[in-house]
Design an enzyme around this catalytic site. Structure first.
Site, PDB file in Angstrom:
ATOM      1  N   CYS A 111      40.427  33.981  28.423  1.00 19.41           N
ATOM      2  CA  CYS A 111      40.937  33.705  27.094  1.00 19.41           C
ATOM      3  C   CYS A 111      40.100  34.376  26.024  1.00 19.41           C
ATOM      4  CB  CYS A 111      40.880  32.207  26.822  1.00 19.41           C
ATOM      5  SG  CYS A 111      41.360  31.218  28.219  1.00 19.41           S
TER       6      CYS A 111
ATOM      7  N   ARG B 221      43.247  39.544  25.179  1.00 13.20           N
ATOM      8  CA  ARG B 221      42.542  38.727  26.180  1.00 13.20           C
ATOM      9  C   ARG B 221      43.433  37.628  26.761  1.00 13.20           C
ATOM     10  NH1 ARG B 221      37.059  39.252  26.179  1.00 13.20           N
ATOM     11  NH2 ARG B 221      36.860  37.225  27.179  1.00 13.20           N
TER      12      ARG B 221
ATOM     13  N   TRP C  52      45.022  33.060  28.495  1.00 16.62           N
ATOM     14  CA  TRP C  52      45.670  33.767  29.603  1.00 16.62           C
ATOM     15  C   TRP C  52      45.624  32.802  30.759  1.00 16.62           C
ATOM     16  CZ3 TRP C  52      43.596  35.670  34.365  1.00 16.62           C
ATOM     17  CH2 TRP C  52      44.460  36.517  35.055  1.00 16.62           C
TER      18      TRP C  52
ATOM     19  N   ASN D  62      36.446  29.524  27.043  1.00 16.03           N
ATOM     20  CA  ASN D  62      36.842  30.640  27.900  1.00 16.03           C
ATOM     21  C   ASN D  62      35.946  30.578  29.132  1.00 16.03           C
ATOM     22  OD1 ASN D  62      37.492  33.133  29.050  1.00 16.03           O
ATOM     23  ND2 ASN D  62      36.077  34.228  27.725  1.00 16.03           N
ATOM     24  N   GLY D  63      36.556  30.579  30.324  1.00 19.66           N
ATOM     25  CA  GLY D  63      35.756  30.530  31.546  1.00 19.66           C
ATOM     26  C   GLY D  63      36.363  29.539  32.516  1.00 19.66           C
TER      27      GLY D  63
ATOM     28  N   GLU E  30      44.755  56.281  40.474  1.00 20.95           N
ATOM     29  CA  GLU E  30      44.800  55.874  39.061  1.00 20.95           C
ATOM     30  C   GLU E  30      46.213  56.080  38.484  1.00 20.95           C
ATOM     31  OE1 GLU E  30      43.476  54.287  36.771  1.00 20.95           O
ATOM     32  OE2 GLU E  30      43.892  55.235  34.854  1.00 20.95           O
TER      33      GLU E  30
ATOM     34  N   LYS F  34      48.463  52.879  37.136  1.00 15.58           N
ATOM     35  CA  LYS F  34      48.945  52.829  35.758  1.00 15.58           C
ATOM     36  C   LYS F  34      50.431  52.516  35.703  1.00 15.58           C
ATOM     37  CE  LYS F  34      46.105  52.706  34.091  1.00 15.58           C
ATOM     38  NZ  LYS F  34      44.675  52.673  33.860  1.00 15.58           N
TER      39      LYS F  34
ATOM     40  N   GLU G 104      51.159  48.887  36.754  1.00 16.70           N
ATOM     41  CA  GLU G 104      50.646  47.936  35.794  1.00 16.70           C
ATOM     42  C   GLU G 104      51.578  47.740  34.591  1.00 16.70           C
ATOM     43  OE1 GLU G 104      46.886  49.460  34.424  1.00 16.70           O
ATOM     44  OE2 GLU G 104      46.136  47.470  33.979  1.00 16.70           O
TER      45      GLU G 104
ATOM     46  N   HIS H  62      50.772  59.439  58.900  1.00 17.96           N
ATOM     47  CA  HIS H  62      50.313  58.293  59.694  1.00 17.96           C
ATOM     48  C   HIS H  62      51.075  57.017  59.357  1.00 17.96           C
ATOM     49  CE1 HIS H  62      47.096  60.655  61.454  1.00 17.96           C
ATOM     50  NE2 HIS H  62      46.945  61.187  60.247  1.00 17.96           N
TER      51      HIS H  62
ATOM     52  N   LYS I  51      43.073  42.000  29.605  1.00 18.48           N
ATOM     53  CA  LYS I  51      42.203  43.159  29.444  1.00 18.48           C
ATOM     54  C   LYS I  51      40.886  43.001  30.193  1.00 18.48           C
ATOM     55  CE  LYS I  51      40.888  47.088  27.731  1.00 18.48           C
ATOM     56  NZ  LYS I  51      41.388  48.260  28.492  1.00 18.48           N
TER      57      LYS I  51
HETATM   58  O1  M6R Z   1      36.410  46.345  31.977  1.00 17.14           O
HETATM   59  P1  M6R Z   1      36.406  46.949  33.342  1.00 17.14           P
HETATM   60  O2  M6R Z   1      36.372  48.447  33.328  1.00 17.14           O
HETATM   61  O3  M6R Z   1      35.328  46.389  34.229  1.00 17.14           O
HETATM   62  O4  M6R Z   1      37.791  46.518  33.982  1.00 17.14           O
HETATM   63  C1  M6R Z   1      38.093  46.827  35.309  1.00 17.14           C
HETATM   64  C2  M6R Z   1      39.556  46.615  35.608  1.00 17.14           C
HETATM   65  O5  M6R Z   1      39.916  45.287  35.370  1.00 17.14           O
HETATM   66  C3  M6R Z   1      40.445  47.528  34.765  1.00 17.14           C
HETATM   67  O6  M6R Z   1      40.123  48.867  34.931  1.00 17.14           O
HETATM   68  C4  M6R Z   1      41.922  47.331  35.159  1.00 17.14           C
HETATM   69  O7  M6R Z   1      42.149  47.776  36.457  1.00 17.14           O
HETATM   70  C5  M6R Z   1      42.801  48.047  34.139  1.00 17.14           C
HETATM   71  N1  M6R Z   1      43.789  47.137  33.638  1.00 17.14           N
HETATM   72  C6  M6R Z   1      43.493  49.239  34.700  1.00 17.14           C
HETATM   73  O8  M6R Z   1      44.256  49.895  33.756  1.00 17.14           O
END
Ligand code: M6R
Length: 596
Positions: A6, A31, A78, A104-105, A479, A483, A486, A502, A591
């Site tokens: 959060c 967040r 969140w 938060n936590g 990557e 993306k 996501e 394979h 995030k």
């Molecule tokens: O803040 P960080 O770089 O440690 O975050 C790592 C991952 O949570 C972050 O890269 C996540 O995979 C992204 N949403 C990808 O776009």
């Protein structure tokens, strides 16, 4: 264990607290956006306004005139811990409603605490772990009518991670805060003070910031900030940092989404990360002493780690790239003081990455961190830090920060290889020159935006994507696929191209898009054979390369991860928008993953 993550905020001053708090929440929305809420002290009473939904939706329901207040706390959530609902939204209160808390936590021992409190007659309204906190404060308040005493004793009973802010109608001239393993900072103003989980919420009001350490708690008044140690109660001195990020950097600047703005900042991300060259050289000279090197991170940052590993291997240096959530429970067992761990994180707050760092520290390993957010937790537990200086990354999908990480790791790999006499100073300088030319190359890819957008519109109807690459092209494939998953919610798989035969080849059929990363290097012919195999099954091939459908300028093969990912970031963005989604706020994701 059900988890949540959060954003929290707080204000004490002489302005209208509800208005400021909602502004702050808006900047923390990345967040969490399952619910939002504020608690303000108005005419000696705590008024709570909260609900499920996004910040704007909740704000619309509030009649600000009815809450004349200049002290308050706020939260956006969140959720995976209980459904998003009015009851589960923060702030939470005790039975007497004299206290309100945002958190938060995760409170790991909340079930035991709740049981004790229920037996003492407390009534709970939510299914959250957080609600035990105001009830604990209420309980301690019965012993000694003192808010600080009750707050710190309540905090001492908690196990787990927390950033907490609390107010009391009995002592309306203060906000109390505490931190353990979840980010929390204080903004120091004139006659007013702020708290927040992250800088963008604070910088519109003040650039003077104190970042709390684990086990700090604080008492904020309008004109004062006092910090103390949770365990001993001793007073603490913490430096006030001057933050150089401007608010403009944290805004969209006319782009439709933060993600698009951040992709267009990728040339600057390269320039900025190059500023860390001296630090990279210093870290490399230390790394040279270590027998084994691990690159540890999560998600996108872990793919940057893989690029780092391939670069080091190219120079004959042994290295491993391991995802933090696995590293912390397995690889950690074989660590010792001859090991170096490079931790990579945009936020510097990712729980698994931090746990890996702490575990590695206990084993005596050397810790170097590649981080974007200044003053974040990871920077404070590592021996050395190289900042990527990418500026605030607001979109949940990481783009420019990934580019920054690639540049920092390339610098480290080059300097380490030079230190180990695997490459010469001349060769290093050549590559550094090429690196200086990368921002222009990225710019030329960004100029192809319209073509990429058209391609994305054609691809938006597909519901399965394959990405293939070899060696340095493989993390790029991973990557690219992450993306698109996501932010477009389609199935995307990335494979080392040699693995197709394979198993995955069985999934290929007419029209399935296969995105092939094809740098012009010694493996190009092998990539071409793999492409033929896919074509023969009717797949639609799209190549990323010097004369690919997704065109990239000629680049030294060592640097191709930095340029080849750019069209894939744009492609993912435009597929998402063509499908009508908001790429900045993908469903189910947040995030910063500050809990495991
Ligand atoms: O803040 P960080 O770089 O440690 O975050 C790592 C991952 O949570 C972050 O890269 C996540 O995979 C992204 N949403 C990808 O776009």
């Amino acid at each position: 264990m059900r988890r949540k993550m959060c954003g929290i905020a707080g204000y004490i001053g002489d302005k209208k607290a509800p208005i400021i708090l909602f502004e702050m929440l808006k900047r923390l929305e990345y967040r969490g956006y399952d619910s939002a809420g504020i608690a303000c002290i108005s005419k000696g009473r705590i008024i709570v306004s909260k609900d499920k939904g996004r910040v704007d939706d909740v704000r619309k329901k509030i009649n600000f005139k009815k809450v004349p207040a200049s002290v308050g706390i706020a939260h956006n959530r969140w959720a995976t811990h209980g459904i998003p609902s009015h009851e589960n939204s923060h702030p939470h209160q005790d039975c007497s409603k004299n206290f309100a808390v945002v958190h938060n936590g995760i409170i790991e021992n909340y079930k035991d605490l709740k049981e004790e409190l229920l037996q003492l007659g407390h009534k709970f309204r939510s299914g959250t772990d957080t609600e035990v906190i105001p009830h604990l404060i209420e309980e301690f308040y019965k012993e000694k009518k003192n808010f600080e005493y009750s707050f710190v004793n309540a905090i001492r009973k908690l196990r787990g991670s927390f950033a907490i802010a609390a107010i009391s109608s009995n002592e309306s001239d203060r906000i109390l805060v505490a931190r353990k393993e979840s980010p929390l900072m204080i903004g120091i103003g004139k006659g007013e003070n702020f708290i927040a989980s992250d800088m963008p919420a604070i910088i519109p009001y003040t650039r003077n910031v104190i970042v709390l350490d684990d086990f700090d708690y604080g008492i904020l008044g309008r004109d004062s900030v006092q910090l103390k140690d949770i365990q001993t109660g001793d007073e603490l001195k913490r430096d006030i940092q001057r933050v150089s990020w401007g608010l403009e950097e944290a805004r969209k600047e006319g782009y439709e989404h933060f993600m698009l703005k951040e992709i267009f900042e990728e040339p600057d991300a390269v320039r900025n990360a190059l500023k860390g060259a001296d630090e990279a050289e210093r870290i490399a000279s230390k790394l040279a002493e270590y027998k084994r090197i691990y690159l540890v991170a999560c998600g996108t940052a872990s793919y940057a780690g893989m690029v780092g590993r391939y670069l080091l291997e190219r120079f004959g240096i042994s290295a491993d790239a391991i995802t933090a959530s696995e590293f912390r429970y397995s690889t950690i067992n074989i660590l010792d003081e001859k090991t170096a761990v490079i931790l990579i994180s945009q936020s510097g707050e990712t729980a698994d990455t931090i746990a890996s760092a702490k575990g590695a520290r206990e084993k005596g390993a050397y810790l170097a961190a590649v981080v974007n957010v200044v003053g974040s937790t990871l920077t404070r537990i590592s021996d050395d830090v190289i900042y990527t200086y990418s500026g605030p990354e607001i979109a949940v999908a990481s783009t420019k920060a990934y580019i920054g990480q690639l540049v920092s790791l390339t610098l480290i790999a080059l300097f380490l290889a030079m230190e180990r006499e695997r490459i010469t100073r001349e060769y290093t300088n050549e590559i550094l020159d090429d690196l200086n030319g990368i921002p222009d190359k990225i710019q030329s890819i960004l100029h192809e935006e319209r073509e990429i957008k058209r391609l994305a519109q054609r691809l938006a109807r597909k519901n399965i994507f394959f990405y293939i690459g070899r060696r340095l092209g493989y993390p790029t494939a991973l990557e690219g696929a992450l993306k698109i998953k996501e932010i477009s919610y389609v199935h995307a798989e990335a494979y080392p191209a040699g693995e197709l035969k394979h198993g995955p080849l069985a999934l290929l059929e007419k029209g399935v898009p296969v995105i092939a990363i094809t740098p012009n290097d010694d493996l190009l012919e092998k990539m071409e054979s793999n492409i033929e195999e896919a074509k023969a099954r009717g797949a639609t091939i799209l190549t990323v390369g010097e004369s690919g459908e997704l065109n990239v300028p000629i680049t030294d093969s060592l640097l191709t991860p930095i340029t080849y990912i750019v069209p894939l970031h744009l492609l993912a963005y435009y597929i998402s928008t063509a499908k009508g989604f908001d790429p900045d706020k993908p469903r189910n994701l947040a995030k910063s993953v500050t809990v495991e």
